[in-house]
Design a protein around this motif. Structure first.
Motif, PDB file in Angstrom:
ATOM      1  N   PHE A  11      -7.344   1.708  -4.810  1.00  0.00           N
ATOM      2  CA  PHE A  11      -6.821   3.014  -5.197  1.00  0.00           C
ATOM      3  C   PHE A  11      -7.725   3.559  -6.276  1.00  0.00           C
ATOM      4  O   PHE A  11      -7.971   2.889  -7.285  1.00  0.00           O
ATOM      5  N   ALA A  12      -8.236   4.776  -6.036  1.00  0.00           N
ATOM      6  CA  ALA A  12      -9.248   5.341  -6.919  1.00  0.00           C
ATOM      7  C   ALA A  12      -9.025   6.834  -7.097  1.00  0.00           C
ATOM      8  O   ALA A  12      -8.418   7.484  -6.248  1.00  0.00           O
ATOM      9  N   PRO A  28       0.141   9.473  -5.256  1.00  0.00           N
ATOM     10  CA  PRO A  28      -0.145  10.216  -4.019  1.00  0.00           C
ATOM     11  C   PRO A  28      -1.527  10.876  -3.991  1.00  0.00           C
ATOM     12  O   PRO A  28      -2.084  11.065  -2.920  1.00  0.00           O
ATOM     13  N   GLY A  29      -2.091  11.199  -5.131  1.00  0.00           N
ATOM     14  CA  GLY A  29      -3.398  11.858  -5.149  1.00  0.00           C
ATOM     15  C   GLY A  29      -4.580  10.913  -5.092  1.00  0.00           C
ATOM     16  O   GLY A  29      -5.722  11.339  -4.934  1.00  0.00           O
ATOM     17  N   ALA A  30      -4.311   9.610  -5.197  1.00  0.00           N
ATOM     18  CA  ALA A  30      -5.409   8.633  -5.211  1.00  0.00           C
ATOM     19  C   ALA A  30      -6.055   8.497  -3.835  1.00  0.00           C
ATOM     20  O   ALA A  30      -5.387   8.568  -2.805  1.00  0.00           O
ATOM     21  N   HIS A  31      -7.350   8.284  -3.850  1.00  0.00           N
ATOM     22  CA  HIS A  31      -8.068   7.925  -2.631  1.00  0.00           C
ATOM     23  C   HIS A  31      -7.740   6.459  -2.337  1.00  0.00           C
ATOM     24  O   HIS A  31      -7.656   5.645  -3.256  1.00  0.00           O
ATOM     25  N   GLU A  65      -2.603   5.083 -16.999  1.00  0.00           N
ATOM     26  CA  GLU A  65      -2.845   5.834 -18.234  1.00  0.00           C
ATOM     27  C   GLU A  65      -4.320   5.847 -18.620  1.00  0.00           C
ATOM     28  O   GLU A  65      -4.795   6.780 -19.243  1.00  0.00           O
ATOM     29  N   ARG A  66      -5.035   4.812 -18.238  1.00  0.00           N
ATOM     30  CA  ARG A  66      -6.446   4.680 -18.612  1.00  0.00           C
ATOM     31  C   ARG A  66      -7.392   5.421 -17.670  1.00  0.00           C
ATOM     32  O   ARG A  66      -8.597   5.434 -17.881  1.00  0.00           O
ATOM     33  N   GLN A  67      -6.839   6.022 -16.630  1.00  0.00           N
ATOM     34  CA  GLN A  67      -7.653   6.722 -15.638  1.00  0.00           C
ATOM     35  C   GLN A  67      -7.652   8.218 -15.897  1.00  0.00           C
ATOM     36  O   GLN A  67      -6.748   8.752 -16.518  1.00  0.00           O
ATOM     37  N   SER A  68      -8.658   8.868 -15.358  1.00  0.00           N
ATOM     38  CA  SER A  68      -8.649  10.321 -15.399  1.00  0.00           C
ATOM     39  C   SER A  68      -7.476  10.800 -14.543  1.00  0.00           C
ATOM     40  O   SER A  68      -6.986  10.059 -13.687  1.00  0.00           O
ATOM     41  N   PRO A  69      -7.000  12.012 -14.769  1.00  0.00           N
ATOM     42  CA  PRO A  69      -5.869  12.506 -13.972  1.00  0.00           C
ATOM     43  C   PRO A  69      -6.175  12.439 -12.467  1.00  0.00           C
ATOM     44  O   PRO A  69      -7.304  12.682 -12.041  1.00  0.00           O
ATOM     45  N   ALA A  70      -5.147  12.109 -11.717  1.00  0.00           N
ATOM     46  CA  ALA A  70      -5.302  12.031 -10.258  1.00  0.00           C
ATOM     47  C   ALA A  70      -5.553  13.417  -9.694  1.00  0.00           C
ATOM     48  O   ALA A  70      -5.015  14.401 -10.197  1.00  0.00           O
ATOM     49  N   PRO A  71      -6.343  13.487  -8.650  1.00  0.00           N
ATOM     50  CA  PRO A  71      -6.529  14.777  -7.990  1.00  0.00           C
ATOM     51  C   PRO A  71      -5.198  15.300  -7.453  1.00  0.00           C
ATOM     52  O   PRO A  71      -4.295  14.525  -7.146  1.00  0.00           O
ATOM     53  N   ILE A 123       0.849  -1.200   0.000  1.00  0.00           N
ATOM     54  CA  ILE A 123       0.000   0.000   0.000  1.00  0.00           C
ATOM     55  C   ILE A 123       0.884   1.249   0.000  1.00  0.00           C
ATOM     56  O   ILE A 123       0.629   2.202  -0.742  1.00  0.00           O
ATOM     57  N   ALA A 124       1.931   1.239   0.820  1.00  0.00           N
ATOM     58  CA  ALA A 124       2.834   2.400   0.884  1.00  0.00           C
ATOM     59  C   ALA A 124       3.521   2.639  -0.453  1.00  0.00           C
ATOM     60  O   ALA A 124       3.651   3.786  -0.895  1.00  0.00           O
TER      61      ALA A 124
END
Length: 147
Positions: A52-53, A35-38, A121-127, A27-28
């Motif tokens: 991780f979302a 780092p921006g993922a929930h 790459e297939r995800q929207s940009p991380a917050p 997880i770490a």
């Protein structure tokens, strides 16, 4: 009052020490990479899972770490669509594929790094900023956490 980090540590402590250590280290490592993922925590009947979302809903998750009594697994929640020339992904489902992590260093294997790159790459940009750790559910009934 316990923080979500305290709760996650307590959930992991119910596993054998080597499983808890491997799962928390995985997880770490993923946290460093994203780092921006929930981090969405589900202490379910069969396993402890941390998704991780790029949002706070289960359907927003794209990878997860799951603790089982004898192993730790990295799940690719849309893994059936990933290019896997090394053939490391296991599973026959319509979407999900997985890799059992024999050590946290497996996350640095080139073929797994390539899969993680594709999934990202297939995800929207991380917050921006640091994503939260959210305890989403705790099952009242659970299987034994140690073999």
């Amino acid at each position: 009052m316990e923080t979500p980090d305290d709760q996650l540590a307590a959930f992991a402590a119910r596993y054998a020490p080597e499983i808890a250590e491997r799962g928390l280290a995985a997880i770490a490592r993923l946290r460093q990479r994203m780092p921006g993922a929930h981090r969405l925590v589900y202490d379910n009947y069969n396993a402890l899972a941390v998704g991780f979302a790029h949002g706070d809903r289960a359907k927003d998750a794209f990878v997860s770490i799951a603790f089982y009594p004898r192993w730790v697994t990295l799940f690719f929640l849309y893994g059936s669509g990933l290019d896997d020339p090394a053939g490391v992904l296991k599973g026959q489902g319509a979407r999900v594929r997985h890799v059992v992590l024999n050590s946290v260093e497996d996350l640095e294997r080139p073929e797994i790094v390539a899969l993680l790159d594709q999934a990202l790459e297939r995800q929207s940009p991380a917050p921006e900023g640091e994503g939260p750790l959210v305890i989403k559910s705790i099952s009242p009934k659970q299987r034994a956490r140690r073999p």
